[in-house]
Write a protein that holds these residues in place. Structure first.
Motif, PDB file in Angstrom:
ATOM      1  N   VAL A  99       0.838  -1.202   0.000  1.00  0.00           N
ATOM      2  CA  VAL A  99       0.000   0.000   0.000  1.00  0.00           C
ATOM      3  C   VAL A  99       0.870   1.247   0.000  1.00  0.00           C
ATOM      4  O   VAL A  99       0.580   2.237  -0.694  1.00  0.00           O
ATOM      5  CB  VAL A  99      -0.968  -0.016   1.200  1.00  0.00           C
ATOM      6  CG1 VAL A  99      -1.741   1.300   1.291  1.00  0.00           C
ATOM      7  CG2 VAL A  99      -1.950  -1.188   1.076  1.00  0.00           C
ATOM      8  N   ALA A 100       1.975   1.234   0.768  1.00  0.00           N
ATOM      9  CA  ALA A 100       2.896   2.375   0.766  1.00  0.00           C
ATOM     10  C   ALA A 100       3.539   2.550  -0.610  1.00  0.00           C
ATOM     11  O   ALA A 100       3.767   3.678  -1.069  1.00  0.00           O
ATOM     12  CB  ALA A 100       3.975   2.168   1.833  1.00  0.00           C
ATOM     13  N   ARG A 101       3.826   1.447  -1.283  1.00  0.00           N
ATOM     14  CA  ARG A 101       4.393   1.528  -2.624  1.00  0.00           C
ATOM     15  C   ARG A 101       3.385   2.126  -3.603  1.00  0.00           C
ATOM     16  O   ARG A 101       3.747   2.919  -4.479  1.00  0.00           O
ATOM     17  CB  ARG A 101       4.825   0.133  -3.080  1.00  0.00           C
ATOM     18  CG  ARG A 101       6.034  -0.410  -2.334  1.00  0.00           C
ATOM     19  CD  ARG A 101       6.327  -1.861  -2.686  1.00  0.00           C
ATOM     20  NE  ARG A 101       7.507  -2.340  -1.980  1.00  0.00           N
ATOM     21  CZ  ARG A 101       8.753  -2.171  -2.373  1.00  0.00           C
ATOM     22  NH1 ARG A 101       8.999  -1.540  -3.517  1.00  0.00           N
ATOM     23  NH2 ARG A 101       9.762  -2.632  -1.658  1.00  0.00           N
ATOM     24  N   GLU A 102       2.117   1.755  -3.452  1.00  0.00           N
ATOM     25  CA  GLU A 102       1.091   2.336  -4.325  1.00  0.00           C
ATOM     26  C   GLU A 102       0.965   3.829  -4.077  1.00  0.00           C
ATOM     27  O   GLU A 102       0.776   4.617  -5.008  1.00  0.00           O
ATOM     28  CB  GLU A 102      -0.248   1.625  -4.106  1.00  0.00           C
ATOM     29  CG  GLU A 102      -1.336   2.075  -5.044  1.00  0.00           C
ATOM     30  CD  GLU A 102      -1.846   0.964  -5.953  1.00  0.00           C
ATOM     31  OE1 GLU A 102      -2.924   1.149  -6.529  1.00  0.00           O
ATOM     32  OE2 GLU A 102      -1.177  -0.061  -6.109  1.00  0.00           O
ATOM     33  N   ARG A 103       1.068   4.231  -2.817  1.00  0.00           N
ATOM     34  CA  ARG A 103       1.021   5.661  -2.500  1.00  0.00           C
ATOM     35  C   ARG A 103       2.169   6.398  -3.181  1.00  0.00           C
ATOM     36  O   ARG A 103       1.976   7.480  -3.761  1.00  0.00           O
ATOM     37  CB  ARG A 103       1.076   5.884  -0.986  1.00  0.00           C
ATOM     38  CG  ARG A 103       1.179   7.363  -0.604  1.00  0.00           C
ATOM     39  CD  ARG A 103       1.331   7.558   0.884  1.00  0.00           C
ATOM     40  NE  ARG A 103       0.082   7.304   1.584  1.00  0.00           N
ATOM     41  CZ  ARG A 103      -0.892   8.198   1.716  1.00  0.00           C
ATOM     42  NH1 ARG A 103      -0.761   9.417   1.178  1.00  0.00           N
ATOM     43  NH2 ARG A 103      -1.988   7.901   2.364  1.00  0.00           N
ATOM     44  N   ALA A 104       3.365   5.833  -3.121  1.00  0.00           N
ATOM     45  CA  ALA A 104       4.529   6.482  -3.728  1.00  0.00           C
ATOM     46  C   ALA A 104       4.337   6.661  -5.224  1.00  0.00           C
ATOM     47  O   ALA A 104       4.706   7.703  -5.797  1.00  0.00           O
ATOM     48  CB  ALA A 104       5.788   5.665  -3.431  1.00  0.00           C
ATOM     49  N   TRP A 105       3.756   5.646  -5.866  1.00  0.00           N
ATOM     50  CA  TRP A 105       3.489   5.747  -7.307  1.00  0.00           C
ATOM     51  C   TRP A 105       2.466   6.839  -7.606  1.00  0.00           C
ATOM     52  O   TRP A 105       2.683   7.702  -8.464  1.00  0.00           O
ATOM     53  CB  TRP A 105       3.005   4.392  -7.824  1.00  0.00           C
ATOM     54  CG  TRP A 105       2.301   4.464  -9.138  1.00  0.00           C
ATOM     55  CD1 TRP A 105       2.818   4.834 -10.338  1.00  0.00           C
ATOM     56  CD2 TRP A 105       0.913   4.189  -9.378  1.00  0.00           C
ATOM     57  NE1 TRP A 105       1.850   4.795 -11.321  1.00  0.00           N
ATOM     58  CE2 TRP A 105       0.676   4.391 -10.749  1.00  0.00           C
ATOM     59  CE3 TRP A 105      -0.137   3.761  -8.563  1.00  0.00           C
ATOM     60  CZ2 TRP A 105      -0.575   4.206 -11.329  1.00  0.00           C
ATOM     61  CZ3 TRP A 105      -1.386   3.565  -9.132  1.00  0.00           C
ATOM     62  CH2 TRP A 105      -1.603   3.798 -10.503  1.00  0.00           C
ATOM     63  N   LEU A 106       1.346   6.820  -6.888  1.00  0.00           N
ATOM     64  CA  LEU A 106       0.293   7.802  -7.140  1.00  0.00           C
ATOM     65  C   LEU A 106       0.769   9.222  -6.857  1.00  0.00           C
ATOM     66  O   LEU A 106       0.436  10.158  -7.589  1.00  0.00           O
ATOM     67  CB  LEU A 106      -0.926   7.488  -6.276  1.00  0.00           C
ATOM     68  CG  LEU A 106      -1.796   6.304  -6.695  1.00  0.00           C
ATOM     69  CD1 LEU A 106      -2.817   5.980  -5.607  1.00  0.00           C
ATOM     70  CD2 LEU A 106      -2.493   6.575  -8.017  1.00  0.00           C
ATOM     71  N   ALA A 107       1.549   9.387  -5.796  1.00  0.00           N
ATOM     72  CA  ALA A 107       1.964  10.725  -5.379  1.00  0.00           C
ATOM     73  C   ALA A 107       2.974  11.343  -6.334  1.00  0.00           C
ATOM     74  O   ALA A 107       3.123  12.574  -6.374  1.00  0.00           O
ATOM     75  CB  ALA A 107       2.549  10.666  -3.972  1.00  0.00           C
ATOM     76  N   THR A 108       3.676  10.503  -7.095  1.00  0.00           N
ATOM     77  CA  THR A 108       4.740  11.029  -7.957  1.00  0.00           C
ATOM     78  C   THR A 108       4.447  10.868  -9.441  1.00  0.00           C
ATOM     79  O   THR A 108       5.323  11.159 -10.268  1.00  0.00           O
ATOM     80  CB  THR A 108       6.080  10.346  -7.629  1.00  0.00           C
ATOM     81  OG1 THR A 108       5.958   8.924  -7.824  1.00  0.00           O
ATOM     82  CG2 THR A 108       6.491  10.620  -6.190  1.00  0.00           C
ATOM     83  N   GLU A 109       3.233  10.424  -9.806  1.00  0.00           N
ATOM     84  CA  GLU A 109       2.947  10.293 -11.229  1.00  0.00           C
ATOM     85  C   GLU A 109       2.918  11.677 -11.880  1.00  0.00           C
ATOM     86  O   GLU A 109       2.613  12.674 -11.219  1.00  0.00           O
ATOM     87  CB  GLU A 109       1.631   9.545 -11.466  1.00  0.00           C
ATOM     88  CG  GLU A 109       0.374  10.320 -11.179  1.00  0.00           C
ATOM     89  CD  GLU A 109      -0.889   9.560 -11.585  1.00  0.00           C
ATOM     90  OE1 GLU A 109      -0.791   8.460 -12.149  1.00  0.00           O
ATOM     91  OE2 GLU A 109      -1.995  10.087 -11.322  1.00  0.00           O
ATOM     92  N   PRO A 110       3.222  11.768 -13.162  1.00  0.00           N
ATOM     93  CA  PRO A 110       3.279  13.081 -13.825  1.00  0.00           C
ATOM     94  C   PRO A 110       1.882  13.693 -13.939  1.00  0.00           C
ATOM     95  O   PRO A 110       0.875  13.007 -13.786  1.00  0.00           O
ATOM     96  CB  PRO A 110       3.843  12.737 -15.200  1.00  0.00           C
ATOM     97  CG  PRO A 110       3.460  11.312 -15.430  1.00  0.00           C
ATOM     98  CD  PRO A 110       3.531  10.663 -14.077  1.00  0.00           C
TER      99      PRO A 110
END
Length: 396
Positions: free
Chosen positions: A226-237
């Motif tokens: 879940v933390a990894r998904e957050r990192a992806w969503l938070a940094t997507e262009p």
């Protein structure tokens, strides 16, 4: 700016997600892992299309109704789409079996969610052209296709932009292609804790409206998912995430497609699901039972729907994948992590034997009562689905 329709396939019976792990993800009410995952999209204001199967939602209703409440409380973030009850292999279904699975799933999703769009996401992108016609008869607005799941030749022939495909008897159905490269880009991004792979594919999309497809179970299969998904969503262009109901999508008529374009729904390879034919007898027994599906009661239907799940075969026939994970964003070092296939084959066989016993003049009634009372995770899932199917059959 790119407009993306982000479609999440979520199958609680996925071959790498054990029944015990799934029930654990549902435990904890509002603090469950599933609710934590859904809240990411709310907190970060990321619109997403949820492709929960009916069986998945039945489990949520029984063990984590707070997750359903969370989806319904945020129609600006979540839009559900049409799914069958069981994530099955529709290439194996009879007309009647396909419709029963389809109708139960669609009815149940409409019952549980306030906002459901009639876009149909076929399990495994497997669909016959008769089934395309049945979707038209049932009033579904569109279907999805993923060219990356087909042969190299078909990948070149399947249109990249929304179009109208042909079914049998002159049926026509709108089709929303998804960009297959985004699936791996998403996985790479959560594995690497960096949205760069996702951004690279978006940068080279070449079409004004982009559809993406990915498995919603992915963050529940790896450490700190879940933390990894957050990192992806938070940094997507920067991009515009949209629901289909937000958009006036233009679908090119099939008459305007090139002569080389594939005008009907392509037939998916079955090789990976029957690689060594270990489950050939299992499939044969299920097909014999399906001849009587119209006479099944709720318990028999639930057993059949659990047994036909595509991941019963996947768990047996496919090797466990190994992925390389980074421990922290910015690190170069990775470590291998094996995502083991579950023993879903055992569960499927137990469902099948129970169903066969019930069809022999109810000789398995005592057995199934003991099974449901056993406390085993796959027994708990069956009980939840029996309850959901009974409600759907009553139309309440």
């Amino acid at each position: 700016m790119t407009t993306i329709v982000d479609i999440v396939n979520f199958n609680a019976d996925a071959s790498c997600l054990s029944s015990g792990a799934w029930l654990q993800a549902l435990a904890g009410g509002e603090q469950s892992a599933v609710c934590s995952w859904l809240r990411l999209y709310v907190e970060l204001r990321k619109k997403v299309m949820l492709g929960f199967t009916g069986a998945t939602v039945a489990d949520m209703r029984a063990f984590n109704p707070e997750a359903i409440d969370l989806v319904n409380a945020h129609p600006d973030i979540f839009e559900s789409i049409a799914r069958p009850f069981s994530h099955d292999i529709s290439l194996l279904r009879s007309r009647e079996g396909f419709l029963i699975n389809l109708d139960l799933g669609w009815r149940y999703l409409q019952r549980e969610f306030n906002r459901v769009h009639p876009l149909y996401l076929p399990p495994e992108f497997m669909l016959t052209n008769e089934q395309v016609s049945l979707l038209v008869e049932r009033g579904f607005s569109a279907v999805t296709v993923n060219a990356a799941r087909f042969s190299a030749e078909l990948q070149q022939r399947i249109p990249r932009e929304p179009y109208v495909l042909k079914g049998i008897a002159g049926a026509q159905l709108r089709c929303l292609p998804v960009r297959g490269a985004l699936t791996q880009a998403y996985l790479d991004s959560i594995h690497e804790l960096d949205a760069a792979p996702w951004a690279n594919v978006l940068r080279d999309n070449g079409v004004p409206l982009l559809g993406s497809w990915r498995d919603g179970e992915s963050p529940f299969l790896i450490p700190d998912g879940v933390a990894r998904e957050r990192a992806w969503l938070a940094t997507e262009p920067p991009l515009e995430r949209a629901h289909l109901s937000d958009l006036a999508v233009e679908y090119r008529p099939h008459e305007e497609l090139s002569a080389e374009a594939y005008h009907s729904y392509p037939v998916h390879s079955f090789t990976a699901w029957m690689k060594e034919f270990r489950m050939l007898g299992y499939v044969s027994r299920l097909q014999q039972l399906e001849q009587h599906v119209s006479s099944f009661d709720a318990t028999e239907l639930a057993l059949w729907l659990c047994a036909i799940n595509s991941d019963v075969l996947s768990a047996v026939e496919k090797a466990s994948p190994t992925v390389n994970l980074k421990k922290a964003r910015g690190e170069t070092a990775t470590f291998p992590f094996v995502i083991y296939r579950s023993e879903r084959g055992l569960e499927g066989e137990e469902y099948l034997v129970l169903l066969e016993g019930l069809r022999r003049a109810g000789s398995a009634r005592d057995y199934i009562d003991r099974f449901l009372a056993s406390g085993q995770p796959h027994a708990k899932k069956l009980a939840a689905r029996i309850t959901a199917i009974r409600g759907s059959l009553r139309g309440v």
